[in-house]
Design a protein around this motif. Structure first.
Motif, PDB file in Angstrom:
ATOM      1  N   ASP A  63      -4.599  51.124   9.176  1.00  0.00           N
ATOM      2  CA  ASP A  63      -4.796  49.719   9.521  1.00  0.00           C
ATOM      3  C   ASP A  63      -3.796  49.309  10.603  1.00  0.00           C
ATOM      4  N   PRO A  64      -4.177  49.462  11.869  1.00  0.00           N
ATOM      5  CA  PRO A  64      -3.234  49.142  12.943  1.00  0.00           C
ATOM      6  C   PRO A  64      -2.855  47.663  12.981  1.00  0.00           C
ATOM      7  N   ALA A  65      -3.743  46.801  12.522  1.00  0.00           N
ATOM      8  CA  ALA A  65      -3.423  45.367  12.513  1.00  0.00           C
ATOM      9  C   ALA A  65      -2.245  45.095  11.574  1.00  0.00           C
ATOM     10  N   ALA A  66      -2.278  45.680  10.388  1.00  0.00           N
ATOM     11  CA  ALA A  66      -1.177  45.490   9.428  1.00  0.00           C
ATOM     12  C   ALA A  66       0.122  46.077   9.972  1.00  0.00           C
ATOM     13  N   THR A  67       0.029  47.232  10.605  1.00  0.00           N
ATOM     14  CA  THR A  67       1.212  47.857  11.199  1.00  0.00           C
ATOM     15  C   THR A  67       1.803  46.963  12.274  1.00  0.00           C
ATOM     16  N   THR A  68       0.946  46.438  13.122  1.00  0.00           N
ATOM     17  CA  THR A  68       1.412  45.551  14.193  1.00  0.00           C
ATOM     18  C   THR A  68       2.082  44.313  13.627  1.00  0.00           C
ATOM     19  N   ILE A  69       1.447  43.713  12.646  1.00  0.00           N
ATOM     20  CA  ILE A  69       1.994  42.486  12.050  1.00  0.00           C
ATOM     21  C   ILE A  69       3.328  42.753  11.359  1.00  0.00           C
ATOM     22  N   SER A  70       3.542  43.967  10.874  1.00  0.00           N
ATOM     23  CA  SER A  70       4.816  44.268  10.226  1.00  0.00           C
ATOM     24  C   SER A  70       5.906  44.691  11.211  1.00  0.00           C
ATOM     25  N   VAL A  71       5.538  45.228  12.371  1.00  0.00           N
ATOM     26  CA  VAL A  71       6.521  45.761  13.318  1.00  0.00           C
ATOM     27  C   VAL A  71       6.878  44.772  14.428  1.00  0.00           C
ATOM     28  N   VAL A  72       5.896  44.191  15.053  1.00  0.00           N
ATOM     29  CA  VAL A  72       6.108  43.435  16.293  1.00  0.00           C
ATOM     30  C   VAL A  72       6.961  42.170  16.130  1.00  0.00           C
ATOM     31  N   PRO A  73       6.843  41.391  15.057  1.00  0.00           N
ATOM     32  CA  PRO A  73       7.699  40.195  14.976  1.00  0.00           C
ATOM     33  C   PRO A  73       9.197  40.496  15.071  1.00  0.00           C
ATOM     34  N   ASN A  74       9.636  41.603  14.478  1.00  0.00           N
ATOM     35  CA  ASN A  74      11.053  41.977  14.574  1.00  0.00           C
ATOM     36  C   ASN A  74      11.432  42.329  16.005  1.00  0.00           C
ATOM     37  N   VAL A  75      10.582  43.083  16.670  1.00  0.00           N
ATOM     38  CA  VAL A  75      10.839  43.462  18.062  1.00  0.00           C
ATOM     39  C   VAL A  75      10.813  42.214  18.943  1.00  0.00           C
ATOM     40  N   LEU A  76       9.889  41.314  18.680  1.00  0.00           N
ATOM     41  CA  LEU A  76       9.775  40.080  19.458  1.00  0.00           C
ATOM     42  C   LEU A  76      11.042  39.233  19.325  1.00  0.00           C
ATOM     43  N   GLY A  77      11.547  39.103  18.115  1.00  0.00           N
ATOM     44  CA  GLY A  77      12.781  38.341  17.902  1.00  0.00           C
ATOM     45  C   GLY A  77      13.950  38.953  18.645  1.00  0.00           C
ATOM     46  N   PHE A  78      14.053  40.261  18.594  1.00  0.00           N
ATOM     47  CA  PHE A  78      15.118  40.964  19.309  1.00  0.00           C
ATOM     48  C   PHE A  78      14.994  40.750  20.816  1.00  0.00           C
ATOM     49  N   THR A  79      13.775  40.820  21.321  1.00  0.00           N
ATOM     50  CA  THR A  79      13.541  40.683  22.761  1.00  0.00           C
ATOM     51  C   THR A  79      13.908  39.288  23.251  1.00  0.00           C
ATOM     52  N   VAL A  80      13.471  38.274  22.519  1.00  0.00           N
ATOM     53  CA  VAL A  80      13.796  36.893  22.906  1.00  0.00           C
ATOM     54  C   VAL A  80      15.314  36.691  22.860  1.00  0.00           C
ATOM     55  N   GLY A  81      15.968  37.265  21.842  1.00  0.00           N
ATOM     56  CA  GLY A  81      17.429  37.177  21.760  1.00  0.00           C
ATOM     57  C   GLY A  81      18.118  37.853  22.933  1.00  0.00           C
ATOM     58  N   ALA A  82      17.637  39.025  23.308  1.00  0.00           N
ATOM     59  CA  ALA A  82      18.221  39.754  24.450  1.00  0.00           C
ATOM     60  C   ALA A  82      18.045  38.962  25.740  1.00  0.00           C
ATOM     61  N   LEU A  83      16.875  38.384  25.926  1.00  0.00           N
ATOM     62  CA  LEU A  83      16.630  37.566  27.119  1.00  0.00           C
ATOM     63  C   LEU A  83      17.559  36.352  27.138  1.00  0.00           C
ATOM     64  N   ALA A  84      17.737  35.723  25.982  1.00  0.00           N
ATOM     65  CA  ALA A  84      18.630  34.562  25.901  1.00  0.00           C
ATOM     66  C   ALA A  84      20.065  34.951  26.263  1.00  0.00           C
ATOM     67  N   ILE A  85      20.503  36.117  25.816  1.00  0.00           N
ATOM     68  CA  ILE A  85      21.858  36.585  26.139  1.00  0.00           C
ATOM     69  C   ILE A  85      21.996  36.819  27.639  1.00  0.00           C
ATOM     70  N   ILE A  86      21.002  37.452  28.244  1.00  0.00           N
ATOM     71  CA  ILE A  86      21.052  37.690  29.692  1.00  0.00           C
ATOM     72  C   ILE A  86      21.112  36.368  30.445  1.00  0.00           C
ATOM     73  N   LEU A  87      20.288  35.420  30.040  1.00  0.00           N
ATOM     74  CA  LEU A  87      20.296  34.121  30.714  1.00  0.00           C
ATOM     75  C   LEU A  87      21.606  33.365  30.466  1.00  0.00           C
ATOM     76  N   ALA A  88      22.191  33.516  29.287  1.00  0.00           N
ATOM     77  CA  ALA A  88      23.453  32.842  28.978  1.00  0.00           C
ATOM     78  C   ALA A  88      24.594  33.363  29.846  1.00  0.00           C
ATOM     79  N   PHE A  89      24.575  34.646  30.166  1.00  0.00           N
ATOM     80  CA  PHE A  89      25.631  35.234  30.981  1.00  0.00           C
ATOM     81  C   PHE A  89      25.269  35.306  32.464  1.00  0.00           C
ATOM     82  N   SER A  90      24.175  34.697  32.849  1.00  0.00           N
ATOM     83  CA  SER A  90      23.729  34.816  34.239  1.00  0.00           C
ATOM     84  C   SER A  90      24.653  34.132  35.238  1.00  0.00           C
ATOM     85  N   SER A  91      25.590  33.349  34.751  1.00  0.00           N
ATOM     86  CA  SER A  91      26.537  32.735  35.686  1.00  0.00           C
ATOM     87  C   SER A  91      27.770  33.619  35.912  1.00  0.00           C
TER      88      SER A  91
END
Length: 190
Positions: A63-91
């Motif tokens: 069931d790839p849908a269940a796998t995606t729903i269990s994996v991607v939210p964690n990766v998404l949170g990490f990605t948004v956090g990493a982007l926020a850190i890059i933008l925070a230090f962009s100065s």
């Protein structure tokens, strides 16, 4: 103001925010490189091949849908956090090297566009998996596995982009230390 123009005005005000979003998405898409960049991406190509193989060879219980729903939210949170850190230090000083004096397609802007792409792919994978969980068939399984695989493989793309940024930072500190007379290059780096 007559009733028809009042309705038209209301309708236009409803779509105004979408027009702004479309403008920003078009800017991201142009910086990313558009369809051609997506088509020639080794990550996208590998995802299609992997999606096809999994769709053909997977057990019916997969069931790839269940796998995606269990994996991607964690990766998404990490990605948004990493982007926020890059933008925070962009100065920080080293970002002036990355921005290439405000160049519209600087390494900094390309990195941000790649992060946006990564996030949009993850959101697309989640939305597709939600839709796919309500449908069955090999096409939905293929599409979901392909998007999940692409979302995971773009992690490698982001890591390489961050390595590029680190390399530029390293070169900028070397240029600064040479200019300032720093002898730190004489240290044995074994």
């Amino acid at each position: 103001m007559d009733h028809q123009s009042l309705g038209s005005s209301r309708l236009s005000s409803i779509f105004k925010p979408w027009k702004g979003q479309a403008t920003w998405i078009a800017r991201y898409w142009a910086l990313y490189g558009g369809w051609w960049e997506l088509i020639k991406s080794p990550y996208a190509q590998s995802s299609v091949v992997f999606g096809a193989l999994c769709s053909i060879c997977a057990t019916p219980a997969f069931d790839p849908a269940a796998t995606t729903i269990s994996v991607v939210p964690n990766v998404l949170g990490f990605t948004v956090g990493a982007l926020a850190i890059i933008l925070a230090f962009s100065s920080a000083d080293f970002f002036r090297y990355l921005t290439q004096k405000g160049k519209s397609d600087s390494l900094f802007m390309k990195t941000i566009a790649n992060f946006v792409h990564f996030i949009l792919i993850q959101i697309g994978a989640l939305l597709l998996s939600i839709f796919s969980s309500a449908h069955s068939g090999i096409i939905w399984k293929f599409a979901t596995v392909t998007m999940l695989t692409y979302a995971v493989l773009t992690t490698l793309s982001i890591v390489i982009q961050l390595f590029q940024m680190a390399t530029v930072y390293n070169m900028s500190t070397k240029a600064t230390s040479v200019k300032d007379g720093d002898d730190s290059e004489k240290i044995d780096e074994r």
